[in-house]
Design an enzyme around this catalytic site. Structure first.
Site, PDB file in Angstrom:
ATOM      1  N   ASP A  35       0.864  -1.175   0.000  1.00 16.09           N
ATOM      2  CA  ASP A  35       0.000   0.000   0.000  1.00 16.09           C
ATOM      3  C   ASP A  35       0.908   1.235   0.000  1.00 16.09           C
ATOM      4  OD1 ASP A  35      -2.090   1.766   0.019  1.00 16.09           O
ATOM      5  OD2 ASP A  35      -3.211   0.733   1.578  1.00 16.09           O
TER       6      ASP A  35
HETATM    7  C1  BGC Z   1      -5.073   3.178  -0.030  1.00 11.17           C
HETATM    8  C2  BGC Z   1      -5.120   2.159  -1.139  1.00 11.17           C
HETATM    9  C3  BGC Z   1      -4.957   2.837  -2.468  1.00 11.17           C
HETATM   10  C4  BGC Z   1      -3.665   3.618  -2.460  1.00 11.17           C
HETATM   11  C5  BGC Z   1      -3.362   4.311  -3.769  1.00 11.17           C
HETATM   12  C6  BGC Z   1      -3.887   4.095  -0.145  1.00 11.17           C
HETATM   13  O1  BGC Z   1      -3.974   5.151   0.758  1.00 11.17           O
HETATM   14  O2  BGC Z   1      -5.072   2.510   1.218  1.00 11.17           O
HETATM   15  O3  BGC Z   1      -6.309   1.434  -1.082  1.00 11.17           O
HETATM   16  O4  BGC Z   1      -4.991   1.907  -3.508  1.00 11.17           O
HETATM   17  O5  BGC Z   1      -3.740   4.593  -1.449  1.00 11.17           O
HETATM   18  O6  BGC Z   1      -4.174   5.381  -4.011  1.00 11.17           O
END
Ligand code: BGC
Length: 744
Positions: free
Chosen positions: A272
């Site tokens: 993530d």
């Molecule tokens: C989220 C993810 C997301 C990523 C990219 C993160 O803050 O937890 O689910 O895919 O950002 O935007």
């Protein structure tokens, strides 16, 4: 030798450690709005970030980018990567295509409420087609985290509380995004997330730690991931938080032992955002080099980073022996393989004209409208107030700020929408009734602001506002007077879209601001009231559930939301969605699930609190429609089976109403005794059917060892046990029609 493998081997043999690390690094690339510099969560130098990424591209220091959605920009950046560097390895472009790119579908929890895998698959295939057309190869979706605590804002992104429904929805989404497999034209790589357990954040507070027993992990939280992997998902994303004390992106057991060795996952794992760097923040890694080594050794192939990637230090980690060179090579191999399979080497650039045409395809809007129609859940309909008969109405009062908010109609986690083509509830009602009926709108109350703004609020349209000179007292009175003078009042109430989603947890489930007060004043006028709830989680509807005759949950219904809502209100289609979660009465009851065990004194299970019933306001699987369904003749084709045998349960469902309508026929199972206490009932089959007026249909459900097995904490393994099994079939999780069978 497999041509893909030899191509990968050849490339790897020519790469330096730094170039390998580059393939494993994914950067955000965005020109951030003013104010972003003050956003500590992002931790970056706003002005310098794009330049930093572009120089990384020229050095082979990035293998993937996210957050670019303009095809011309994608082509420009792709050219930098290919022409600027000796190996010319093309970039993989990823993005959060959660519920649509340009054409916005209902939010994921709404799609799950359709209980209709076909609608879900079709919806995500449209999302994939638009994404692929602009040059995106990979979506960070579906989110398959089970959510049992509605205080957690990300409940809106998933399929709710149940692992069986969650697995079915996960599979439909993976198929929609990816098609038959990686490389299918017009499709993208699916990345189920966040592996694993993220939905169980302590207190529902986003990013807080998660502590899950083995039994909950295997029986509840992991099955949707397993199903997504079995459906061929090409990617998996890690989770931010600590799971049982281990940070989500440093857990070798999860990524290597469970995902790859036990489940046979052959795709690549991405962290993530900033989650590898954050191994430091967690107090898990000593420094960035250590963080990178720990993540790559655990099986995290690619790091998603905003700046300061820990994988930028992989060369040092390799030199010191901290990072396993075989793990690094295996990760590079997986990433290159995904690029080859997706055809990125062969056709790295996109056709910008075609992209425009695909985004404008009117067929996509039809899919979005149908999805919104199929996901709405009718929670109450006293005296059959709905459907409304437009021919008998002289005037309609449409009340509430959400009724005409294009941005809120779309819901959270969208960035590339077109507000001009977004149909609000007000627009939809007006278009539906035309000039025949007078339709007036009053906002009635002020927009409610978050006490603590979210990082998403910095994106232009995300922060709601009142019209200039807004006078709440005057507007409140005007709304009530409009309602008093109308034949019917349609009140739209719920949460503004920036109140739900990531970093949008809540300590209460009440309707924000003065919305309940407004609703009460409108109901007091005596005009019949329809409440439309705009939400991504259950809200405290105790008062409306007793006093408002009709309540329709429309969720955040997307681009065509208002058109769909009008079709539902006026009966062109019947609501047929069902709740994908247990709807509590009040926040004090959460978490609350239908699949609890009997435990001690089950006769008191509805009175566990002395001040409030411990029953839900609406049960899991609940939803009304304009049909009336009766269930009869529930049978099993054999009274007893062997441990590996399958029983088929059959039931006859009849629509006794005088119009066509949908029903979701649900089967629940309970194991009476065994080596663990089993839930009072668990969903083990469902089918959404459309029945004409008076039509009957027999629906069959196979119940095999797969439906009966569970992970047993004492055996530390999967078991299927001899026992007596209860079966219930009906229209929600309180179904009473029952039979039994034995497993010998
Ligand atoms: C989220 C993810 C997301 C990523 C990219 C993160 O803050 O937890 O689910 O895919 O950002 O935007």
């Amino acid at each position: 030798m497999d041509p893909i493998q030899s191509r990968v081997d050849d490339l790897i043999s020519r790469m330096t450690p730094a170039e390998k690390a580059g393939q494993l690094t994914q950067y955000f690339y965005f020109r951030l709005p003013a104010g972003a510099a003050d956003e500590p969560a992002l931790g970056l130098d706003v002005e310098k970030q794009p330049g930093m990424v572009e120089s990384a591209l020229a050095e082979g220091g990035a293998g993937s980018l996210l957050f670019v959605t303009d095809p011309a920009e994608i082509n420009r950046l792709q050219r930098l990567a290919i022409e600027g560097h000796r190996h010319g390895v093309p970039l993989l472009f990823g993005f959060d295509v959660i519920h649509g790119l340009r054409t916005i579908l209902p939010v994921p929890i709404a799609m799950a409420a359709s209980w209709d895998p076909e609608t879900i698959e079709r919806g995500q295939s449209v999302a994939a087609r638009e994404a692929r057309a602009v040059g995106i190869h990979w979506t960070f979706a579906p989110m398959v985290d089970i959510a049992r605590d509605p205080r957690w804002g990300r409940m809106v992104e998933g399929a709710g509380e149940d692992p069986y429904l969650g697995a079915a929805v996960a599979v439909a989404q993976v198929r929609g995004f990816q098609g038959a497999g990686l490389g299918t034209p017009d499709r993208v790589i699916a990345g189920p997330k966040h592996f694993a357990g993220y939905g169980a954040a302590l207190g529902g507070r986003d990013y807080d730690e998660v502590n899950l027993s083995d039994a909950e992990l295997w029986n509840v939280y992991l099955p949707p991931f397993r199903a997504a992997v079995d459906a061929g998902a090409g990617n998996v994303m890690t989770a931010y938080m600590d799971l049982n004390g281990i940070p989500g992106s440093g857990n070798r057991w999860l990524f290597t032992e469970v995902l790859r060795e036990t489940w046979g996952f052959g795709g690549f794992v991405v962290s993530d955002a900033n989650a590898v760097r954050n191994l430091l923040t967690h107090g898990f890694a000593a420094d960035l080099t250590d963080a990178g080594a720990r993540a790559v050794n655990a099986g995290v192939d690619m790091e998603m980073a905003i700046s300061d990637a820990a994988y930028g230090h992989l060369t040092e980690a390799l030199e010191s022996g901290a990072a396993d060179p075989a793990a690094v090579d295996a990760s590079v191999r997986r990433v290159l393989e995904a690029k080859i399979r997706m055809g990125v080497f062969d056709s790295p650039y996109v056709d910008e004209d075609r992209a425009r045409a695909v985004l404008a395809d009117p067929a996509h809007r039809d899919v979005a409208r149908t999805a919104a129609e199929r996901s709405a859940v009718l929670l109450r309909n006293e005296g059959d107030l709905l459907p409304l008969d437009a021919r008998r109405l002289g005037s309609i009062a449409v009340i509430g700020p959400l009724a005409d908010s294009k941005r809120d109609t779309l819901g959270p986690w969208v960035f590339d929408f077109d507000l001009d083509e977004t149909v609000t509830v007000l627009d939809g009602i007006r278009a539906h009734v035309g000039d025949r009926v007078r339709v007036d709108h009053a906002r009635g109350v002020r927009v409610v602001q978050r006490v603590f703004p979210s990082m998403f609020d910095m994106f232009g349209d995300n922060r709601p506002g009142d019209p200039e000179g807004f006078d709440e007292e005057a507007e409140f009175r005007r709304a009530v007077e409009l309602a008093r003078g109308a034949d019917v009042a349609v009140v739209v109430a719920g949460e503004w879209q920036n109140m739900i989603g990531e970093a949008a947890s809540r300590s209460s489930l009440e309707l924000p601001g003065r919305q309940l007060e407004l609703l009460q004043a409108v109901v007091e006028t005596g005009t019949p009231v329809v409440l439309l709830v705009m939400n991504g989680r259950p809200l405290d509807l105790r008062w409306p559930a007793e006093h408002v005759p009709a309540i329709l949950d429309i969720w955040y219904p997307g681009t065509q939301g208002g058109a769909a809502v009008a079709n539902l209100l006026f009966g062109a289609v019947s609501p047929g969605g069902k709740l994908p979660f247990t709807w509590p009465r009040t926040v004090g009851q959460v978490p609350m699930v239908y699949s609890h065990t009997r435990s001690h004194e089950p006769e008191n299970q509805t009175r566990r609190y002395w001040d409030e019933e411990s029953t839900p306001l609406f049960p899991f699987g609940f939803g009304l429609g304009y049909g009336r369904f009766s269930y009869a003749d529930l049978t099993v084709d054999r009274a007893s089976v062997a441990a590996d045998g399958t029983v088929t349960a059959s039931v006859r469902v009849t629509n006794t109403a005088d119009r066509e309508a949908d029903e979701v026929v649900q089967l629940y199972l309970h194991q009476r005794y065994g080596s663990a206490s089993r839930p009072v009932r668990e969903l083990k089959g469902f089918r959404r059917v459309t029945l004409a007026a008076g039509e009957s249909r027999t629906v069959d459900f196979p119940i095999g060892p797969g439906e009966r097995r569970y992970w047993n904490a004492a055996a530390r393994d999967w078991v299927t046990e001899p026992s007596t099994f209860d079966v219930w079939v009906g229209g929600d999780s309180t179904a009473e029609l029952t039979t039994t069978f034995e497993v010998a």
